[in-house]
Structures are given as structure tokens and as C-alpha cells.
Design an enzyme around this catalytic site. Sequence first.
Site, mmCIF file in Angstrom:
data_model
loop_
_atom_site.group_PDB
_atom_site.id
_atom_site.type_symbol
_atom_site.label_atom_id
_atom_site.label_comp_id
_atom_site.label_asym_id
_atom_site.label_seq_id
_atom_site.Cartn_x
_atom_site.Cartn_y
_atom_site.Cartn_z
ATOM 1 N N GLN A 107 -10.791 7.550 -6.611
ATOM 2 C CA GLN A 107 -11.364 8.209 -5.443
ATOM 3 C C GLN A 107 -12.600 8.997 -5.870
ATOM 4 O O GLN A 107 -12.948 9.039 -7.036
ATOM 5 C CB GLN A 107 -10.327 9.128 -4.788
ATOM 6 C CG GLN A 107 -9.159 8.407 -4.120
ATOM 7 C CD GLN A 107 -9.542 7.725 -2.810
ATOM 8 O OE1 GLN A 107 -10.692 7.762 -2.357
ATOM 9 N NE2 GLN A 107 -8.569 7.068 -2.185
ATOM 10 N N CYS B 120 -8.109 -26.224 8.786
ATOM 11 C CA CYS B 120 -7.087 -25.285 9.250
ATOM 12 C C CYS B 120 -6.286 -25.907 10.391
ATOM 13 O O CYS B 120 -6.726 -26.896 11.000
ATOM 14 C CB CYS B 120 -7.730 -23.972 9.693
ATOM 15 S SG CYS B 120 -8.409 -23.996 11.378
ATOM 16 N N HIS C 297 -7.143 -19.765 11.828
ATOM 17 C CA HIS C 297 -8.454 -20.244 11.383
ATOM 18 C C HIS C 297 -9.139 -19.199 10.507
ATOM 19 O O HIS C 297 -9.681 -19.529 9.439
ATOM 20 C CB HIS C 297 -9.355 -20.579 12.574
ATOM 21 C CG HIS C 297 -10.777 -20.830 12.166
ATOM 22 N ND1 HIS C 297 -11.215 -22.049 11.675
ATOM 23 C CD2 HIS C 297 -11.856 -19.992 12.103
ATOM 24 C CE1 HIS C 297 -12.493 -21.959 11.348
ATOM 25 N NE2 HIS C 297 -12.902 -20.724 11.596
ATOM 26 N N ASP D 211 -1.985 8.550 -3.244
ATOM 27 C CA ASP D 211 -3.218 9.304 -3.474
ATOM 28 C C ASP D 211 -3.653 9.980 -2.189
ATOM 29 O O ASP D 211 -3.096 9.717 -1.126
ATOM 30 C CB ASP D 211 -4.337 8.364 -3.954
ATOM 31 C CG ASP D 211 -4.753 7.362 -2.872
ATOM 32 O OD1 ASP D 211 -3.866 6.935 -2.092
ATOM 33 O OD2 ASP D 211 -5.933 7.009 -2.793
ATOM 34 N N CYS E 182 -8.472 -26.266 13.684
ATOM 35 C CA CYS E 182 -9.586 -27.222 13.687
ATOM 36 C C CYS E 182 -9.133 -28.667 13.533
ATOM 37 O O CYS E 182 -9.837 -29.586 13.970
ATOM 38 C CB CYS E 182 -10.574 -26.856 12.576
ATOM 39 S SG CYS E 182 -11.477 -25.317 12.900
ATOM 40 N N GLY F 259 -0.645 6.259 1.567
ATOM 41 C CA GLY F 259 -1.569 7.382 1.488
ATOM 42 C C GLY F 259 -2.630 7.358 2.573
ATOM 43 O O GLY F 259 -2.862 8.359 3.248
ATOM 44 N N PHE F 260 -3.271 6.205 2.768
ATOM 45 C CA PHE F 260 -4.350 6.127 3.757
ATOM 46 C C PHE F 260 -3.820 6.410 5.156
ATOM 47 O O PHE F 260 -4.435 7.145 5.931
ATOM 48 C CB PHE F 260 -5.019 4.748 3.719
ATOM 49 C CG PHE F 260 -6.101 4.589 4.754
ATOM 50 C CD1 PHE F 260 -7.362 5.139 4.548
ATOM 51 C CD2 PHE F 260 -5.863 3.919 5.941
ATOM 52 C CE1 PHE F 260 -8.361 5.010 5.508
ATOM 53 C CE2 PHE F 260 -6.852 3.786 6.902
ATOM 54 C CZ PHE F 260 -8.110 4.335 6.684
ATOM 55 N N ASP G 76 0.864 -1.173 0.000
ATOM 56 C CA ASP G 76 0.000 0.000 0.000
ATOM 57 C C ASP G 76 0.904 1.227 0.000
ATOM 58 O O ASP G 76 1.981 1.218 0.583
ATOM 59 C CB ASP G 76 -0.899 -0.038 1.235
ATOM 60 C CG ASP G 76 -2.036 0.954 1.159
ATOM 61 O OD1 ASP G 76 -2.078 1.730 0.187
ATOM 62 O OD2 ASP G 76 -2.874 0.945 2.068
ATOM 63 N N ASP H 232 -8.480 -6.797 0.539
ATOM 64 C CA ASP H 232 -7.655 -6.918 1.737
ATOM 65 C C ASP H 232 -8.427 -6.345 2.909
ATOM 66 O O ASP H 232 -9.263 -5.456 2.732
ATOM 67 C CB ASP H 232 -6.332 -6.156 1.571
ATOM 68 C CG ASP H 232 -6.504 -4.666 1.852
ATOM 69 O OD1 ASP H 232 -6.178 -4.227 2.973
ATOM 70 O OD2 ASP H 232 -6.968 -3.936 0.957
ATOM 71 N N CYS I 243 -13.454 -28.263 8.903
ATOM 72 C CA CYS I 243 -12.419 -27.290 8.538
ATOM 73 C C CYS I 243 -11.044 -27.941 8.669
ATOM 74 O O CYS I 243 -10.777 -28.670 9.628
ATOM 75 C CB CYS I 243 -12.514 -26.065 9.441
ATOM 76 S SG CYS I 243 -11.200 -24.841 9.168
#
Length: 377
Positions: free
Chosen positions: A194, A311, A340, A143, A314, A92-93, A89, A271, A309
Site C-alpha cells: 500500500q 465463446c 463472451h 490490510d 459467438c 479488507g477493501f 480476497d 482481477d 470468437c
Amino acid sequence: MYQLLKKDGKAKRGRFTTVHGVVETPVFMNVGTVAAIKGAVSTDDLKGIKTQIELSNTYHLHVRPGDQVIRKLGGLHKFMAWDKPILTDSGGFQVFSLAGLRKIKEEGVYFHSHIDGKKIFMGPEESMQIQSNLASTIAMAFDECPSSVADREYMERSVERTSRWLVRCKKEMERLNSLPDTINRKQMLFGINQGGVYEDIRIRHARQIAELDLDGYAIGGLAVGESHEDMYRILDAVVPYLPETKPTYLMGVGTPVNILEAVDRGVDFFDCVYPSRNGRHGHVYTNHGKLNLFNAKYELDDRPIEEGCQCPACRTYSRAYIRHLLKAKEMLGMRLCVLHNLYFYNTMMEEIREAIEAGNYQAYKKWKIEGMTGGKS
């Protein structure tokens, strides 16, 4: 290079080939802000839970340990022992979230580090240089991420500046990729759309940035306080104006239901910190809704978090044991919940891809949402 393999309505099944490997889309990027997934999750763990691509943050790595340090150590892939794609990233954020600590000018942004108060300047060129030092697979353009409640006049000025900054980002990345000592000379660039909740500003901006023929396009400035209805309305309006033959990335989103709805509107990349953040607090996702393992009702529950599951949590441990670890503040409890949740997200994306390929995405989406929400979307 992005290859569109199949469409089911607006939902896209694609394949994105990079210098660090192939990403099957739609995909959820597992968030490792400072080059690590919070919750004591290693890169070996990530491979075991079907992670295709990891996301790290330019601003955080710039202030600690420093992008020059990472460059000297061979780039982010070598630094964190991860050989698959990484998206960084732009920072900017994070910079714009420091509202009381920054000043925006045409050349860039002056701000103070949240760690030590040190004054820092970051503009389009600096962001590209930092990301080039990190040598990520995909760099995000620098940005401005304005408030979702910004008025129309401010939003228009902000978006125009973001467009000018994007042109500067592209030019600087082309220069950096041409240098013989650049670690990743095939670094890709995604631009960011944006415009807040103003459909006309969003569409105009999407048309502008589409003309730059970038490697991919992100939709930013959503999931920052507006309603889910507004988010879906903006996606309905904007996605058709972004190139279908390039990946579309919805930044910072989101819940499983958000992802299912956005895929239905043509989004490829996602994300969000939710799976790891919720996991660290004992909240785990299942096909029948979210569980809070701190609840007393799980004290004697010898079932796994979710039956079937596969994972690491589990396959071996019970809800009762994980609850005990969480209550005792043992790191293992937090780690198992994070593993998980990331596995749940990565598996859901796998199911989404299979449903699009089979041409039954609408049925899958309906089944998944009804299961997780009890019929309430």
C-alpha cells in the site's frame, strides 16, 4: 511455487504451482465474489471459457452464508464444485469501503454488516481464520486500503499498521496450516503493498514486505480513483522492489488496456468485475472496441459479437438475437454477454503469454491497443 519461464522486457511469463493445480501467468482471475460469477455462470461454464483461477471474497462469504457453514460443507472448492485454484480476497477493501460503518483500531476493525447491520470485528487473525475455513488456495493478507487522496501523514501511519498486520497474518496462517483439522494445510499467503500515490512510501513498504518471503505479493490501493497515469507511475516505481521470483498481483485491475500496460511493467495476476458487470449491461468487448448491444443498429445484425470468437455466445447466436434477449430482460442475454466477456479476457491472457514466449510482446501490445481503441491508448 512460482517458476519464471521467460521475460520479454519487464513482462514475465510464469507458472504458479498450487495444491489445486497449475496457473499459467500472466492470468486474469474471474471474479465470483459470493462463490458465483454474476450472470448465471456455472463452474462448468468457467472451464469451457478457459478460466484458470477464480476469486471469491472473504467478507461477503463471512456474512453470508458464513465461513463456518462452508467449512462444515468441506470448504469452498467442494461448496461451489470448482476443483481449480481459488484466491480469496481478505475482506479488507470491502470493510474499508464501509466508511460510515467501521472503526479502525490496532487490533483490527469493528464494523456493521451491510446485510443486517450486525456488529462484526475483523483483524488479521480473524481474516486468516475465515480464509482457512474457506480453504482457498491463496489467502490475501488483511490490510487497510486507504483513500487514494489520503494525506501523507495518514498514509504513513496506515502503511505501518498494514505492515504489522501482515506479520500477524503470516504467524496465524502458519499456526492454522499446522493444525490437523485444517482443510487446506497448504494454503498460500500473499501480502499487499500500500501507499497510495506516494512513490517513496510504496517503495519502502515493498522492501519491508519482500523480506517476509511470502508466496506472492499484491499491489493494492490502485484503481480506486487515481488516474491511469498515476497507476502506471506507481507500478514503474514499485514492481522492481517486489521479488521477481514470486507472482505480482495488481488488485482490482482492470480494463484490457490497463492489463496490457501492467503486464509490460511485470505484473502476473489480475482481477476485475468489469467483464461480468459490463456484460450484464449489454456491453461486450471485441478486438475492435467495446459494443453496446442495446443500440438500435444491432437490431438486424446477424453477425456474432465478434467474427472468429469461439465463446458460447459467438459460436451460436447473433448480435440481433442477443439484443432482443437484453431488451426483453431475458436472463440468457445477460449470461451470453458475460460468457463472451470472460472468454475475451481469458483469451487475451493466453495471447499475452504466447507473445511473451515469442519475444514480441511490444508488437502484440501495440496491435491489441490500437485495435481496441482506434489508436487511442
